[in-house]
Write an enzyme that holds these catalytic residues in place. Structure first.
Site, mmCIF file in Angstrom:
data_model
loop_
_atom_site.group_PDB
_atom_site.id
_atom_site.type_symbol
_atom_site.label_atom_id
_atom_site.label_comp_id
_atom_site.label_asym_id
_atom_site.label_seq_id
_atom_site.Cartn_x
_atom_site.Cartn_y
_atom_site.Cartn_z
ATOM 1 N N SER A 29 0.959 -0.994 0.006
ATOM 2 C CA SER A 29 -0.047 -0.037 0.166
ATOM 3 C C SER A 29 0.913 1.275 -0.008
ATOM 4 C CB SER A 29 -0.901 -0.081 1.208
ATOM 5 O OG SER A 29 -1.669 1.222 1.506
ATOM 6 N N TYR B 98 -2.753 -1.537 10.465
ATOM 7 C CA TYR B 98 -2.689 -1.933 8.783
ATOM 8 C C TYR B 98 -1.486 -1.213 8.137
ATOM 9 C CZ TYR B 98 -4.163 -1.371 4.123
ATOM 10 O OH TYR B 98 -4.227 -1.716 2.472
HETATM 11 N N1 NAP Z 1 -8.573 -0.225 -1.870
HETATM 12 C C1 NAP Z 1 -7.598 0.478 -1.189
HETATM 13 O O1 NAP Z 1 -7.874 1.667 -1.328
HETATM 14 C C2 NAP Z 1 -6.199 -0.283 -1.111
HETATM 15 C C3 NAP Z 1 -5.037 0.619 -1.027
HETATM 16 C C4 NAP Z 1 -3.778 0.112 -0.792
HETATM 17 C C5 NAP Z 1 -3.681 -1.370 -0.602
HETATM 18 N N2 NAP Z 1 -4.717 -2.025 -0.810
HETATM 19 C C6 NAP Z 1 -4.633 -3.778 -0.586
HETATM 20 O O2 NAP Z 1 -5.197 -4.454 -1.789
HETATM 21 C C7 NAP Z 1 -5.539 -5.718 -1.371
HETATM 22 C C8 NAP Z 1 -6.926 -5.806 -1.896
HETATM 23 O O3 NAP Z 1 -7.908 -5.042 -1.070
HETATM 24 P P1 NAP Z 1 -9.235 -4.570 -1.818
HETATM 25 O O4 NAP Z 1 -9.036 -3.108 -1.851
HETATM 26 O O5 NAP Z 1 -9.323 -5.247 -3.041
HETATM 27 O O6 NAP Z 1 -10.194 -4.891 -1.051
HETATM 28 P P2 NAP Z 1 -11.414 -6.138 -0.790
HETATM 29 O O7 NAP Z 1 -12.104 -6.081 -1.881
HETATM 30 O O8 NAP Z 1 -11.930 -6.205 0.657
HETATM 31 O O9 NAP Z 1 -10.442 -7.357 -0.940
HETATM 32 C C9 NAP Z 1 -9.759 -8.000 -0.004
HETATM 33 C C10 NAP Z 1 -10.072 -9.652 -0.179
HETATM 34 O O10 NAP Z 1 -9.123 -10.136 0.541
HETATM 35 C C11 NAP Z 1 -10.045 -11.130 0.942
HETATM 36 N N3 NAP Z 1 -9.768 -11.590 2.604
HETATM 37 C C12 NAP Z 1 -9.605 -10.982 3.445
HETATM 38 N N4 NAP Z 1 -9.498 -11.545 4.761
HETATM 39 C C13 NAP Z 1 -9.002 -12.742 4.109
HETATM 40 C C14 NAP Z 1 -8.575 -14.112 4.969
HETATM 41 N N5 NAP Z 1 -8.548 -14.217 6.162
HETATM 42 N N6 NAP Z 1 -8.630 -15.422 4.209
HETATM 43 C C15 NAP Z 1 -9.027 -15.236 2.787
HETATM 44 N N7 NAP Z 1 -9.143 -14.090 2.354
HETATM 45 C C16 NAP Z 1 -9.610 -13.078 2.807
HETATM 46 C C17 NAP Z 1 -11.685 -10.866 1.083
HETATM 47 O O11 NAP Z 1 -12.396 -12.002 0.833
HETATM 48 P P3 NAP Z 1 -13.373 -12.584 2.111
HETATM 49 O O12 NAP Z 1 -13.764 -11.475 2.745
HETATM 50 O O13 NAP Z 1 -14.581 -13.231 1.261
HETATM 51 O O14 NAP Z 1 -12.510 -13.441 2.747
HETATM 52 C C18 NAP Z 1 -11.390 -9.963 -0.124
HETATM 53 O O15 NAP Z 1 -11.973 -10.689 -1.211
HETATM 54 C C19 NAP Z 1 -5.616 -5.725 0.243
HETATM 55 O O16 NAP Z 1 -4.104 -6.302 0.583
HETATM 56 C C20 NAP Z 1 -5.297 -4.289 0.599
HETATM 57 O O17 NAP Z 1 -4.737 -3.932 1.968
HETATM 58 C C21 NAP Z 1 -6.011 -1.648 -1.092
#
Ligand code: NAP
Length: 252
Positions: free
Chosen positions: A141, A154
């Site tokens: 991130s 986080y």
């Molecule tokens: N969106 C942003 O602004 C942003 C910015 C910087 C970095 N990121 C990073 O990008 C990555 C993806 O995030 P996103 O933004 O796409 O959010 P998201 O849609 O909430 O995706 C997170 C995914 O992780 C899965 N997950 C969470 N806990 C889990 C567990 N214990 N076991 C297996 N799967 C798990 C969730 O599925 P289930 O809930 O069904 O398990 C979900 O599909 C993350 O690492 C996040 O920190 C996002």
């Protein structure tokens, strides 16, 4: 890295950034396995992206991580790319965290964001090192570089994953395994709960840019504001972090 002919495991690939990348890899001639905790969400992902392979898995659990590795390598022995994408974000005020009773809630952020990518990497890296071409892509991130003080654990997990990724790149430098870090800025997904990231970058434009950048052998990939944050001086980091905190501290 090559963008076709791979078999990828994308953790958390049923939604958000993981699914957007999964869709692009499938459309570019790759086999893609995604995992997550919610079966209905994985089914929706499969409906949206025909051909996607799904697996229910809770990455907080050591046993689930081992079972995932065993299942993937037994059923898709050609797997050559791991994308450590699954993550959660929890915002809280340390003065109101009640950590004696609630530590289980807080520690999930460490097991999901840190232990799981460390563990999966250490399982897959030796397996990948025997292949002609392979990659490990860690999704950190912009907050790895400029902490978001209202999401302190986080931000710390992402900083630690960045550090691990740098070390990993050194250790794997004489193998066929490429090590890539993707450091997104805020992107419009449901991270942390619906509605918290609606001001973020549009998901499809972000995913298109990251997918294209992967072809250029970039080692650390930012987008939007995170491009500059990846290379900020310490003074600029402190200024950026202070400004973010002042504008968001009312949220916790
Ligand atoms: N969106 C942003 O602004 C942003 C910015 C910087 C970095 N990121 C990073 O990008 C990555 C993806 O995030 P996103 O933004 O796409 O959010 P998201 O849609 O909430 O995706 C997170 C995914 O992780 C899965 N997950 C969470 N806990 C889990 C567990 N214990 N076991 C297996 N799967 C798990 C969730 O599925 P289930 O809930 O069904 O398990 C979900 O599909 C993350 O690492 C996040 O920190 C996002």
């Amino acid at each position: 890295m090559k963008l076709s002919g791979n078999t990828l495991l994308i953790t958390g690939g049923g939604t958000g950034i993981g699914l957007a990348l999964a869709e692009r890899f499938v459309n570019n001639g790759n086999t893609v396995i995604v995992c997550g905790r919610r079966e209905n969400v994985l089914q929706d992902a499969k409906d949206k992206v025909p051909g996607l392979i799904t697996r229910v898995c809770n990455l907080e659990e050591v046993s689930d991580r081992l079972a995932l590795f065993d299942w993937v390598t037994a059923n898709y022995p050609e797997v050559n790319v791991l994308v450590n994408n699954a993550g959660i974000q929890q915002r809280f005020n340390v003065l109101q965290s009640d950590a004696r009773d609630n530590w289980g809630y807080f520690s999930k952020e460490i097991s999901t964001n840190l232990e799981a990518p460390f563990h999966l990497t250490m399982l897959f890296a030796p397996y990948f090192a025997a292949k002609d071409s392979a990659a490990i892509i860690n999704v950190t991130s912009g907050l790895a570089f400029t902490p978001f003080a209202i999401a302190p654990m986080y931000s710390a997990t992402k900083a630690a994953l960045h550090s691990f990724t740098v070390s990993l790149r050194h250790q794997l430098s004489e193998t066929s395994v490429e090590v890539v870090e993707v450091a997104p800025p805020a992107v419009a997904t449901d991270l942390g709960g619906a509605g918290l990231h609606t001001q973020g970058e549009p998901l499809d434009a972000f995913a298109d840019a990251i997918f294209n950048e992967l072809a250029w052998d970039s080692k650390e990939i930012g987008y939007g504001t995170s491009v500059a944050r990846l290379h900020m001086s310490r003074d600029d980091i402190d200024g950026y972090t202070e400004k973010m905190y002042q504008s968001t501290k009312h949220l916790i």
